[in-house]
Design a protein around this motif. Structure first.
Motif, PDB file in Angstrom:
ATOM      1  N   VAL A  84       0.844  -1.199   0.000  1.00 59.12           N
ATOM      2  CA  VAL A  84       0.000   0.000   0.000  1.00 59.12           C
ATOM      3  C   VAL A  84       0.878   1.247   0.000  1.00 59.12           C
ATOM      4  N   GLN A  85       0.478   2.242  -0.809  1.00 61.28           N
ATOM      5  CA  GLN A  85       1.099   3.571  -0.790  1.00 61.28           C
ATOM      6  C   GLN A  85      -0.013   4.590  -0.613  1.00 61.28           C
ATOM      7  N   ASN A  86       0.143   5.494   0.336  1.00 63.38           N
ATOM      8  CA  ASN A  86      -0.865   6.526   0.606  1.00 63.38           C
ATOM      9  C   ASN A  86      -2.250   5.914   0.803  1.00 63.38           C
ATOM     10  N   ASP A  87      -2.313   4.843   1.559  1.00 56.80           N
ATOM     11  CA  ASP A  87      -3.561   4.138   1.893  1.00 56.80           C
ATOM     12  C   ASP A  87      -4.249   3.492   0.699  1.00 56.80           C
ATOM     13  N   VAL A  88      -3.520   3.298  -0.394  1.00 60.00           N
ATOM     14  CA  VAL A  88      -4.103   2.678  -1.594  1.00 60.00           C
ATOM     15  C   VAL A  88      -3.245   1.475  -1.995  1.00 60.00           C
ATOM     16  N   GLU A 122      -7.782  -3.117  -5.221  1.00 61.02           N
ATOM     17  CA  GLU A 122      -8.177  -3.180  -3.810  1.00 61.02           C
ATOM     18  C   GLU A 122      -9.386  -4.085  -3.561  1.00 61.02           C
TER      19      GLU A 122
END
Length: 144
Positions: A84-88, A122
């Motif tokens: 995950v990067q920046n909650d994505v 996701e």
């Protein structure tokens, strides 16, 4: 995919010293896949009138590599992990293995959104991951 022979282990009959099988250690890596394998080459894999002692390291490796297209689609999927990067979620790694008739394969597959055309990364599940890995394997190890 580049596949490297990492080891060859001869299994010998104790009473005669004749080689009964060979386990070939292989490692392969591409952009999306990485595997380690110990593949058993048995007498049935040899041409008629050929013994293990007649074959070079390169020939034994070739026999083991020929087994990969049949074995890879039968891998069992143990788990997968999102990155995950920046909650994505941006990618995931799926882990698979196989233990079958003296052969063992461990595979990790790195997937991203381009591997899932019908849904967002996701929201993918186990079957989506399994299908994406099988698609990549069929491209890397065609059976025909």
């Amino acid at each position: 995919m580049q596949i490297i022979n990492q080891s060859i282990q001869y299994q010998m009959e104790t009473s005669t010293g004749n080689t009964t099988s060979v386990v070939v250690g292989l490692h392969g890596k591409s952009d999306k896949l990485e595997f380690s394998a110990n593949l058993a080459v048995v007498a049935a894999d040899l041409e008629a009138e050929t013994t293990f002692d007649d074959l070079s390291k390169k020939q034994l490796s070739t026999l083991a590599i020929k087994k990969l297209p049949k074995l890879m689609p039968t891998l069992a999927y143990s788990n997968y992990q999102f990155f995950v990067q920046n909650d994505v979620p941006v990618r995931l790694t799926a882990y698979s293995d196989l233990s079958n008739n003296g052969s063992y394969i461990s595979l990790s597959s790195t997937l991203d959104q381009s591997d899932f055309t019908n849904k967002a990364i996701e929201s993918v599940g186990y079957e989506d991951v399994k299908s994406a890995v099988k698609t990549i394997l069929s491209q890397e190890f065609p059976t025909s």
